[in-house]
Design an enzyme around this catalytic site. Structure first.
Site, PDB file in Angstrom:
ATOM      1  N   CYS A   1      -1.479   0.872   7.340  1.00  0.00           N
ATOM      2  CA  CYS A   1      -2.916   0.557   7.468  1.00  0.00           C
ATOM      3  C   CYS A   1      -3.294  -0.686   6.660  1.00  0.00           C
ATOM      4  O   CYS A   1      -3.412  -1.780   7.216  1.00  0.00           O
ATOM      5  CB  CYS A   1      -3.785   1.734   7.024  1.00  0.00           C
ATOM      6  SG  CYS A   1      -3.566   3.235   8.004  1.00  0.00           S
ATOM      7  N   ARG A   2      -3.468  -0.518   5.339  1.00  0.00           N
ATOM      8  CA  ARG A   2      -4.033  -1.614   4.535  1.00  0.00           C
ATOM      9  C   ARG A   2      -3.113  -2.815   4.389  1.00  0.00           C
ATOM     10  O   ARG A   2      -3.548  -3.961   4.615  1.00  0.00           O
ATOM     11  CB  ARG A   2      -4.438  -1.090   3.142  1.00  0.00           C
ATOM     12  CG  ARG A   2      -5.591  -0.116   3.175  1.00  0.00           C
ATOM     13  CD  ARG A   2      -5.706   0.645   1.864  1.00  0.00           C
ATOM     14  NE  ARG A   2      -4.572   1.548   1.672  1.00  0.00           N
ATOM     15  CZ  ARG A   2      -4.356   2.280   0.597  1.00  0.00           C
ATOM     16  NH1 ARG A   2      -5.184   2.195  -0.420  1.00  0.00           N
ATOM     17  NH2 ARG A   2      -3.316   3.074   0.517  1.00  0.00           N
ATOM     18  N   SER A   3      -1.859  -2.598   3.977  1.00  0.00           N
ATOM     19  CA  SER A   3      -1.021  -3.778   3.699  1.00  0.00           C
ATOM     20  C   SER A   3      -0.620  -4.563   4.953  1.00  0.00           C
ATOM     21  O   SER A   3      -0.590  -5.805   4.881  1.00  0.00           O
ATOM     22  CB  SER A   3       0.186  -3.435   2.815  1.00  0.00           C
ATOM     23  OG  SER A   3       1.045  -2.518   3.427  1.00  0.00           O
TER      24      SER A   3
ATOM     25  N   CYS B   1       0.863  -1.189   0.000  1.00  0.00           N
ATOM     26  CA  CYS B   1       0.000   0.000   0.000  1.00  0.00           C
ATOM     27  C   CYS B   1       0.896   1.234   0.000  1.00  0.00           C
ATOM     28  O   CYS B   1       2.072   1.127  -0.373  1.00  0.00           O
ATOM     29  CB  CYS B   1      -0.978  -0.019   1.178  1.00  0.00           C
ATOM     30  SG  CYS B   1      -0.200   0.061   2.810  1.00  0.00           S
TER      31      CYS B   1
ATOM     32  N   ASN C   1       2.276   1.557   4.361  1.00  0.00           N
ATOM     33  CA  ASN C   1       2.564   0.294   5.063  1.00  0.00           C
ATOM     34  C   ASN C   1       2.245   0.383   6.555  1.00  0.00           C
ATOM     35  O   ASN C   1       2.930  -0.223   7.389  1.00  0.00           O
ATOM     36  CB  ASN C   1       4.016  -0.163   4.832  1.00  0.00           C
ATOM     37  CG  ASN C   1       4.308  -1.603   5.256  1.00  0.00           C
ATOM     38  OD1 ASN C   1       5.398  -1.920   5.714  1.00  0.00           O
ATOM     39  ND2 ASN C   1       3.330  -2.481   5.136  1.00  0.00           N
TER      40      ASN C   1
ATOM     41  N   ASP D   1      -8.996   3.371   1.037  1.00  0.00           N
ATOM     42  CA  ASP D   1      -7.921   3.927   1.866  1.00  0.00           C
ATOM     43  C   ASP D   1      -8.560   4.533   3.119  1.00  0.00           C
ATOM     44  O   ASP D   1      -9.274   5.537   3.028  1.00  0.00           O
ATOM     45  CB  ASP D   1      -7.154   5.001   1.084  1.00  0.00           C
ATOM     46  CG  ASP D   1      -5.989   5.574   1.881  1.00  0.00           C
ATOM     47  OD1 ASP D   1      -5.874   5.272   3.086  1.00  0.00           O
ATOM     48  OD2 ASP D   1      -5.192   6.326   1.292  1.00  0.00           O
TER      49      ASP D   1
HETATM   50  P1  4NP Z   1      -1.837   2.875   4.013  1.00  0.00           P
HETATM   51  O1  4NP Z   1      -2.575   4.210   4.543  1.00  0.00           O
HETATM   52  O2  4NP Z   1      -1.253   3.237   2.650  1.00  0.00           O
HETATM   53  O3  4NP Z   1      -2.973   1.915   3.917  1.00  0.00           O
HETATM   54  O4  4NP Z   1      -0.791   2.515   5.029  1.00  0.00           O
HETATM   55  C1  4NP Z   1      -1.973   5.461   4.553  1.00  0.00           C
HETATM   56  C2  4NP Z   1      -1.009   5.747   5.498  1.00  0.00           C
HETATM   57  C3  4NP Z   1      -0.434   6.995   5.535  1.00  0.00           C
HETATM   58  C4  4NP Z   1      -0.824   7.955   4.622  1.00  0.00           C
HETATM   59  C5  4NP Z   1      -1.799   7.663   3.675  1.00  0.00           C
HETATM   60  C6  4NP Z   1      -2.386   6.411   3.633  1.00  0.00           C
HETATM   61  N1  4NP Z   1      -0.243   9.249   4.675  1.00  0.00           N
HETATM   62  O5  4NP Z   1      -0.654  10.114   3.883  1.00  0.00           O
HETATM   63  O6  4NP Z   1       0.657   9.488   5.504  1.00  0.00           O
END
Ligand code: 4NP
Length: 151
Positions: free
Chosen positions: A12-14, A7, A10, A124
Site C-alpha cells: 500500500c504505502r511504500s 512500510c 509493501n 496506514d
Molecule cells: P502497507 O499496508 O504496510 O502500507 O503495505 C499494509 C499491508 C498489509 C497489512 C498491513 C498494512 N497486513 O496486515 O497484511
C-alpha cells in the site's frame, strides 16, 4: 542517489510513495535517481500492490500495478543512500537491523522531510476505505514533490 521507501507489507504505502516520487522525478527530468520500496513483513512478498492502491495511483495517472512486494533486507543499508519509513513500527524494525551509525543515519521518517512536528506516521490505509487511500495519496504527494525538488 538511491532511495528506498519502507512500510509493513509493501503493498500500500511504500509502493505508492515509490510511484509518486518516481513520477515527480520524471516530471523534473531527474530520471537518474533510483527509487524502490520494501516491506518489513513477509506476508505479501511477491504480490502486486493492493487493488485500492493501484486504483488511487491510476486515478492520478501513475501505474504501480507491476510492482512486486519485497522484504526489507540488511543489504539494503548498503544499496541505498536514504531509507524512508512510513511509521514508527517500520522505523523500529529497520533501525533494529542496522549495525552501525552510518547505516542508522540513513533511516528517517518520510514525513520528517516536510513536517515541523517530528516522527509522524503516514496513515496506514489497510483497514480503511477509498477515502483513506485518497488521504494517503495526498499526504505522500505533498512530501514527495518537496523531496523530488530537493534532490
Ligand atoms: P502497507 O499496508 O504496510 O502500507 O503495505 C499494509 C499491508 C498489509 C497489512 C498491513 C498494512 N497486513 O496486515 O497484511
Amino acid at each position: 542517489m538511491k532511495i528506498l521507501m519502507v512500510c509493513l507489507g509493501n503493498i500500500c504505502r511504500s509502493p505508492l510513495a515509490e510511484g509518486i516520487l518516481n513520477n515527480e522525478l520524471t516530471l523534473l527530468g531527474k530520471k537518474h535517481i533510483v527509487v524502490q520500496s520494501a516491506g518489513t513483513a513477509s506476508f505479501h512478498v511477491g504480490e502486486h500492490p493492493d487493488n485500492r492502491a493501484i486504483k488511487i495511483a491510476k486515478k492520478h495517472n501513475i501505474d504501480i500495478s507491476k510492482h512486486k512486494a519485497q522484504m526489507f533486507k540488511h543489504k539494503m543499508f548498503e544499496n541505498f543512500d536514504r531509507i524512508y519509513v512510513m511509521d514508527k513500527s517500520n522505523y523500529y524494525d529497520v533501525i533494529t537491523l542496522s549495525k552501525n551509525e552510518i547505516e542508522a543515519s540513513k533511516v528517517d521518517f518520510l514525513l520528517n522531510f516536510t513536517n515541523k512536528c517530528p516522527n509522524q506516521d503516514v496513515i496506514d490505509p489497510w483497514y480503511g476505505n477509498e477515502n483513506d487511500f485518497e488521504k494517503v495519496f495526498t499526504q505522500l504527494e505533498n512530501v514527495c514533490s518537496e523531496l523530488a525538488r530537493s534532490l
